[in-house]
Design an enzyme around this catalytic site. Sequence first.
Site, PDB file in Angstrom:
ATOM      1  N   LYS A 129      44.498  43.392   9.713  1.00 39.28           N
ATOM      2  CA  LYS A 129      45.393  43.725  10.688  1.00 39.28           C
ATOM      3  C   LYS A 129      45.114  45.429  10.924  1.00 39.28           C
ATOM      4  O   LYS A 129      45.954  45.101  12.772  1.00 39.28           O
ATOM      5  CB  LYS A 129      46.944  44.014   9.798  1.00 39.28           C
ATOM      6  N   ARG A 214      46.253  31.055  17.577  1.00 40.97           N
ATOM      7  CA  ARG A 214      44.392  31.488  17.077  1.00 40.97           C
ATOM      8  C   ARG A 214      43.343  31.074  18.133  1.00 40.97           C
ATOM      9  O   ARG A 214      43.448  30.097  18.446  1.00 40.97           O
ATOM     10  CB  ARG A 214      44.622  30.114  15.158  1.00 40.97           C
ATOM     11  N   ARG A 229      50.790  27.948  17.288  1.00 41.70           N
ATOM     12  CA  ARG A 229      51.349  27.901  15.594  1.00 41.70           C
ATOM     13  C   ARG A 229      52.646  27.536  15.662  1.00 41.70           C
ATOM     14  O   ARG A 229      52.895  29.156  16.039  1.00 41.70           O
ATOM     15  CB  ARG A 229      50.285  28.322  14.330  1.00 41.70           C
ATOM     16  N   ASP A 277      44.782  36.411  16.990  1.00 39.65           N
ATOM     17  CA  ASP A 277      45.851  36.147  16.673  1.00 39.65           C
ATOM     18  C   ASP A 277      46.444  36.619  17.955  1.00 39.65           C
ATOM     19  O   ASP A 277      46.388  37.734  17.919  1.00 39.65           O
ATOM     20  CB  ASP A 277      46.641  36.117  14.694  1.00 39.65           C
ATOM     21  N   GLU A 285      46.599  40.845  15.254  1.00 40.35           N
ATOM     22  CA  GLU A 285      45.725  40.565  13.873  1.00 40.35           C
ATOM     23  C   GLU A 285      44.517  39.851  14.409  1.00 40.35           C
ATOM     24  O   GLU A 285      44.242  39.159  15.647  1.00 40.35           O
ATOM     25  CB  GLU A 285      45.772  39.329  13.088  1.00 40.35           C
ATOM     26  N   ASN A 287      41.061  38.095  12.974  1.00 43.84           N
ATOM     27  CA  ASN A 287      40.579  37.395  11.686  1.00 43.84           C
ATOM     28  C   ASN A 287      39.364  37.871  11.244  1.00 43.84           C
ATOM     29  O   ASN A 287      38.314  36.364  11.973  1.00 43.84           O
ATOM     30  CB  ASN A 287      41.472  36.513  10.865  1.00 43.84           C
TER      31      ASN A 287
END
Length: 321
Positions: A129, A214, A229, A277, A285, A287
């Site tokens: 984050k 994503r 998503r 994200d 974000e 990841n």
Amino acid sequence: MHVLFVLDPLPALNAYKDSSVAMMRALVARGHSLSFSLQGDVFIEGGQVYARATPFELVAGADLHEHHWWKELGAAVDTPLQAFSAVIMRKDPPFDMEYVYITHMFDYAQAQGARVFNSGAAIRNHPEKLAITEFAQFTTPTLVTRDMARIKAFHAEHRDVIVKPLDGMGGTGIFKLAANEPNLNAILESLTHDGQRSIMAQRYIPEISQGDKRILLIGGEPVPYCLARIPLAGETRGNLAAGGRGVAQPLSKRDWEIAREIAPQLSKRGLLLVGLDVIGDYVTEINVTSPTCFVEITEQTGFDVGARFVEALELAVSQAP
């Protein structure tokens, strides 16, 4: 190549949709061999970093919905990490102190000649984050603090705000604070542990209704499709673990702009695989631990993400010192 996966127990994986299994299948298709270890199987003795590694193979024609999709090929053997062509870190969060310790072990192993992806230092230095704050030009207004007065001022300014813990995953601990949120104090007290724990606050992005996208970066290049998503009705979280529905789609012009700026920078730091994200026009974000969505993108678009990953891995191994 002989590739070691460090990951969760194989029976715990949902093989039919698991990105690590997609990697394994792509590796086998290109003639490579596999071993696995759990996080607790990695250890240091006499200054040498080892893994108690078990060789295995994929069972041809197995139903990936069953627990018989792999077969061990022998007993586990204590093996120096540099003896493998590549070590792939795919242990899911939580990113606790045990996770931190193994990233240090990977650092030591790399100094001994091991090739680890993503590298220990790169994982440790890019908290998923917080890492977005380096790319503020691509983020919605964001605040990281444990000062509740500061969070309340941020909320008063932006009115619709998302707050979340810095170590959450799968959508856990995420709250949407409306302008007149009646539980504001209780939510902030809980998330910050009464002002003792830092959290993230971000201006709400209404485009979440169109999906939390994503975007996969592999070997410094974006995959041309993302997985949007889509949240359930009445939900503000698009995470698949929170019931979101995954819809693959081509990257938008803005997605390409974001991905092409960020991908090469992260690749140079030892991040072979990254999952961005993106909601609307904003990165929310970055990841780096065990990014997913390989299977969904591949099945819906025909673009073989697993094969792209293995090609990038082969290249990275060939270029390693």
